[in-house]
Design a protein around this motif. Sequence first.
Motif, PDB file in Angstrom:
ATOM      1  N   SER A   1       0.843  -1.210   0.000  1.00  0.00           N
ATOM      2  CA  SER A   1       0.000   0.000   0.000  1.00  0.00           C
ATOM      3  C   SER A   1       0.872   1.252   0.000  1.00  0.00           C
ATOM      4  O   SER A   1       0.385   2.350   0.218  1.00  0.00           O
ATOM      5  CB  SER A   1      -0.914   0.021   1.233  1.00  0.00           C
ATOM      6  OG  SER A   1      -1.917  -0.957   1.088  1.00  0.00           O
TER       7      SER A   1
ATOM      8  N   ARG B   1       2.921   4.161  -1.527  1.00  0.00           N
ATOM      9  CA  ARG B   1       2.782   4.906  -2.764  1.00  0.00           C
ATOM     10  C   ARG B   1       4.106   4.959  -3.516  1.00  0.00           C
ATOM     11  O   ARG B   1       4.215   4.510  -4.642  1.00  0.00           O
ATOM     12  CB  ARG B   1       2.298   6.335  -2.425  1.00  0.00           C
ATOM     13  CG  ARG B   1       1.781   7.155  -3.573  1.00  0.00           C
ATOM     14  CD  ARG B   1       1.407   8.541  -3.061  1.00  0.00           C
ATOM     15  NE  ARG B   1       0.453   8.452  -1.932  1.00  0.00           N
ATOM     16  CZ  ARG B   1      -0.863   8.325  -2.116  1.00  0.00           C
ATOM     17  NH1 ARG B   1      -1.331   8.276  -3.337  1.00  0.00           N
ATOM     18  NH2 ARG B   1      -1.668   8.234  -1.108  1.00  0.00           N
TER      19      ARG B   1
ATOM     20  N   CYS C   1      -0.894  -2.820  -5.983  1.00  0.00           N
ATOM     21  CA  CYS C   1      -0.996  -1.714  -5.020  1.00  0.00           C
ATOM     22  C   CYS C   1      -2.422  -1.650  -4.503  1.00  0.00           C
ATOM     23  O   CYS C   1      -3.374  -1.633  -5.285  1.00  0.00           O
ATOM     24  CB  CYS C   1      -0.643  -0.399  -5.694  1.00  0.00           C
ATOM     25  SG  CYS C   1       1.072  -0.361  -6.239  1.00  0.00           S
TER      26      CYS C   1
ATOM     27  N   VAL D   1      -4.030   2.508  -3.445  1.00  0.00           N
ATOM     28  CA  VAL D   1      -3.143   3.562  -3.949  1.00  0.00           C
ATOM     29  C   VAL D   1      -3.730   4.059  -5.269  1.00  0.00           C
ATOM     30  O   VAL D   1      -4.092   3.263  -6.129  1.00  0.00           O
ATOM     31  CB  VAL D   1      -1.720   2.988  -4.198  1.00  0.00           C
ATOM     32  CG1 VAL D   1      -0.826   4.038  -4.846  1.00  0.00           C
ATOM     33  CG2 VAL D   1      -1.140   2.472  -2.892  1.00  0.00           C
ATOM     34  N   ASP D   2      -3.805   5.381  -5.401  1.00  0.00           N
ATOM     35  CA  ASP D   2      -4.370   5.926  -6.632  1.00  0.00           C
ATOM     36  C   ASP D   2      -3.393   5.677  -7.778  1.00  0.00           C
ATOM     37  O   ASP D   2      -2.222   6.057  -7.713  1.00  0.00           O
ATOM     38  CB  ASP D   2      -4.579   7.447  -6.428  1.00  0.00           C
ATOM     39  CG  ASP D   2      -4.974   8.122  -7.749  1.00  0.00           C
ATOM     40  OD1 ASP D   2      -5.079   9.354  -7.784  1.00  0.00           O
ATOM     41  OD2 ASP D   2      -5.133   7.382  -8.751  1.00  0.00           O
ATOM     42  N   SER D   3      -3.850   4.987  -8.805  1.00  0.00           N
ATOM     43  CA  SER D   3      -2.936   4.600  -9.897  1.00  0.00           C
ATOM     44  C   SER D   3      -2.268   5.828 -10.526  1.00  0.00           C
ATOM     45  O   SER D   3      -1.155   5.759 -11.014  1.00  0.00           O
ATOM     46  CB  SER D   3      -3.701   3.848 -10.986  1.00  0.00           C
ATOM     47  OG  SER D   3      -4.767   4.661 -11.451  1.00  0.00           O
ATOM     48  N   GLY D   4      -2.954   6.997 -10.455  1.00  0.00           N
ATOM     49  CA  GLY D   4      -2.347   8.191 -11.063  1.00  0.00           C
ATOM     50  C   GLY D   4      -1.095   8.621 -10.326  1.00  0.00           C
ATOM     51  O   GLY D   4      -0.243   9.325 -10.862  1.00  0.00           O
ATOM     52  N   SER D   5      -0.975   8.167  -9.097  1.00  0.00           N
ATOM     53  CA  SER D   5       0.143   8.692  -8.279  1.00  0.00           C
ATOM     54  C   SER D   5       1.388   7.835  -8.427  1.00  0.00           C
ATOM     55  O   SER D   5       2.385   8.042  -7.778  1.00  0.00           O
ATOM     56  CB  SER D   5      -0.287   8.678  -6.805  1.00  0.00           C
ATOM     57  OG  SER D   5      -0.436   7.312  -6.404  1.00  0.00           O
TER      58      SER D   5
ATOM     59  N   LYS E   1       2.976   1.979 -14.710  1.00  0.00           N
ATOM     60  CA  LYS E   1       1.619   1.494 -14.963  1.00  0.00           C
ATOM     61  C   LYS E   1       1.561  -0.026 -15.054  1.00  0.00           C
ATOM     62  O   LYS E   1       0.516  -0.609 -15.278  1.00  0.00           O
ATOM     63  CB  LYS E   1       1.082   2.110 -16.271  1.00  0.00           C
ATOM     64  CG  LYS E   1       0.991   3.646 -16.223  1.00  0.00           C
ATOM     65  CD  LYS E   1       0.239   4.130 -15.000  1.00  0.00           C
ATOM     66  CE  LYS E   1       0.319   5.652 -14.858  1.00  0.00           C
ATOM     67  NZ  LYS E   1       0.088   6.073 -13.444  1.00  0.00           N
TER      68      LYS E   1
ATOM     69  N   PHE F   1      -3.748  -2.261  -9.689  1.00  0.00           N
ATOM     70  CA  PHE F   1      -4.265  -1.406  -8.614  1.00  0.00           C
ATOM     71  C   PHE F   1      -5.619  -1.942  -8.150  1.00  0.00           C
ATOM     72  O   PHE F   1      -6.485  -2.227  -8.972  1.00  0.00           O
ATOM     73  CB  PHE F   1      -4.420   0.036  -9.110  1.00  0.00           C
ATOM     74  CG  PHE F   1      -3.106   0.681  -9.436  1.00  0.00           C
ATOM     75  CD1 PHE F   1      -2.589   0.587 -10.729  1.00  0.00           C
ATOM     76  CD2 PHE F   1      -2.358   1.310  -8.456  1.00  0.00           C
ATOM     77  CE1 PHE F   1      -1.347   1.140 -11.033  1.00  0.00           C
ATOM     78  CE2 PHE F   1      -1.125   1.881  -8.748  1.00  0.00           C
ATOM     79  CZ  PHE F   1      -0.618   1.785 -10.038  1.00  0.00           C
TER      80      PHE F   1
ATOM     81  N   ASN G   1      -8.662  -1.262  -4.952  1.00  0.00           N
ATOM     82  CA  ASN G   1      -9.037  -0.284  -3.914  1.00  0.00           C
ATOM     83  C   ASN G   1      -9.042  -0.899  -2.519  1.00  0.00           C
ATOM     84  O   ASN G   1      -8.609  -0.297  -1.561  1.00  0.00           O
ATOM     85  CB  ASN G   1     -10.429   0.299  -4.200  1.00  0.00           C
ATOM     86  CG  ASN G   1     -10.409   1.136  -5.473  1.00  0.00           C
ATOM     87  OD1 ASN G   1      -9.470   1.899  -5.692  1.00  0.00           O
ATOM     88  ND2 ASN G   1     -11.399   0.943  -6.345  1.00  0.00           N
TER      89      ASN G   1
END
Length: 497
Positions: A101, A103, A120, A123-127, A131, A135, A137
Amino acid sequence: MGAVRGVLLDESVLLSDDGSGNPRLKPGAEVLLRRLRYSNLRVGFCHHEDLSAVKAIFLQNTARIYSFSCVSLDAPDAKYSFNQLLLDWGIARDNCFYVTSKRHDAFTHEIQNQGWLTVCVGVDSGSVMNKEFLFINKLEELLITVCSLSKKAMQKSVVIIGYVMKPSREEDFAKRGALPMYPTQNGLIFVPLTFEIPLVSQLQDVDAVLHKATDEIVDFNPHISTHFSHGISFSKGMQELERFIQDHPECCMIDPLNNIYPLLDRYNIQQLLLGLQELNMKDHCRLRAPHFLKIDNFHEPNLRDQLSEANLSFPIIVKPQIACGVGDAHSMALVFKFEDFKEICVPLPAILQEYVDHGSLIFKFYVLGNNVFHAVKKSMPNASFLKSSSEQAGSKPIIFDSLKSLPVATDDQFSVGRLQADIQSLDVDLVKSAANWLKTELDLTIFGFDVVIQEDTGDHVIVDLNYLPSFKEVPDTDAIPAFWTAIKSAHEARKTN
Ligand SMILES: Nc1ncnc2c1ncn2[C@@H]1O[C@H](COP(=O)(O)OP(=O)(O)OP(=O)(O)O)[C@@H](O)[C@H]1O
Ligand SMILES: O=P(O)(O)O[C@H]1[C@H](O)[C@@H](O)[C@H](OP(=O)(O)O)[C@@H](OP(=O)(O)O)[C@H]1O
Ligand SMILES: [Mg+2]
Ligand SMILES: [Mg+2]
């Protein structure tokens, strides 16, 4: 890459603290660890050296409870311990999931570069730059993610069975190795369906659903409708599953709800068992159902006549019409005389059944696909023993719960010599013919039934039918492969229908 074989959980996925620094498992982590314990996957924990000592100790102790590995990532020999872990596990790194978890974590990127699959959680995939990571939630999504990836890696040569059953039953089956998340010898992967996250996302990779729907019954009201099953209310999760299956017929149910409804109703079961008489063979014992009478209350004016027409004499065993799934489905009574009916509180509507003197032995038969197993268990003694113990109590009816307080024969009521005689009196071929007949009639994959042998006639009387029983008396070495074969065959059969 083959099926996922190992899962390494970073402490960030598992640990939180209670605000005062005392470590504890995050919500959902304990259920996850319990499921991983019997998943047939290799499982380990890992942490960096900067983890507080109290958390590191908590993590190590937790790993020990579940017999999981636990490695420190920054130990001087970290790379060694990581690779050593893979060697100990005997698996390749691309069959391993690293779950974190964190980042931004240089280690995560490095391990991913080494070929580990990285997930992950939360963790927000954008961060995250890379790629390549997967990911999710919530922790509850991890197991279906692992199993879906295994199926993808195995080029569909595996079938994912999503299952729904109460935690105690799941634990019993899992401890016996029945629900592995690594492919079985016949290509099945088992994954628990959770109602904590949308079913649709879980079911898109599931090929078949194995359920003990009766574990999801939340209420039964016999007065709602003259149609018995209309009185049954399932949990919201089970209703969501039922809707999904109606909209996605390609996802098969082992077994369709409509096929299990008859086994929720002891009146249905009795009527079905009347068909046994067609199976009786010359020079064999008689196979039959108990004499029975369905009643809505004990105050029916002509109850005595009804008993006589049903060929029922005392003692009579009284069972709720609802056969399972609700707390009082197993509340029963043994009644010795007519007046006693007003003394008992067996849920109504009820089934009055002939009490068969059967020498304190019951034969539990289990049908797993085309396999039929049976086991002998101690049972209730002959009525004379029960009546005498009841007479000391003023010949009151005997009230019991068949799962919790069955009045099983005491040793002096049960002689071992009888045991040999009785076991030899079982006509296995006759009962196996009944098992095959029931399988056809019920169109069920896994079910059980109880046989007692009437002492003075030798009649083989089937007194109970159950859907997806635990068959705990059957050795795992026989039962578990048969369980898997039955499920695989049922999936193939229902897929082609
Ligand atoms: N008609 C009968 N005559 C004699 N004994 C009986 C009869 N019906 C049940 N029993 C005894 O009572 C026990 C419980 O009955 P039954 O199996 O119908 O209950 P149940 O709640 O359906 O149990 P389960 O579903 O857990 O097997 C049986 O295992 C057997 O020992
Ligand atoms: O719990 P409900 O839904 O009321 O139904 C029971 C079944 O009627 C029994 O057959 C199960 O016992 P077995 O699994 O040993 O057959 C019994 O299994 P359990 O004893 O493991 O709970 C129950 O499934
Ligand atoms: Mg039974
Ligand atoms: Mg039963």
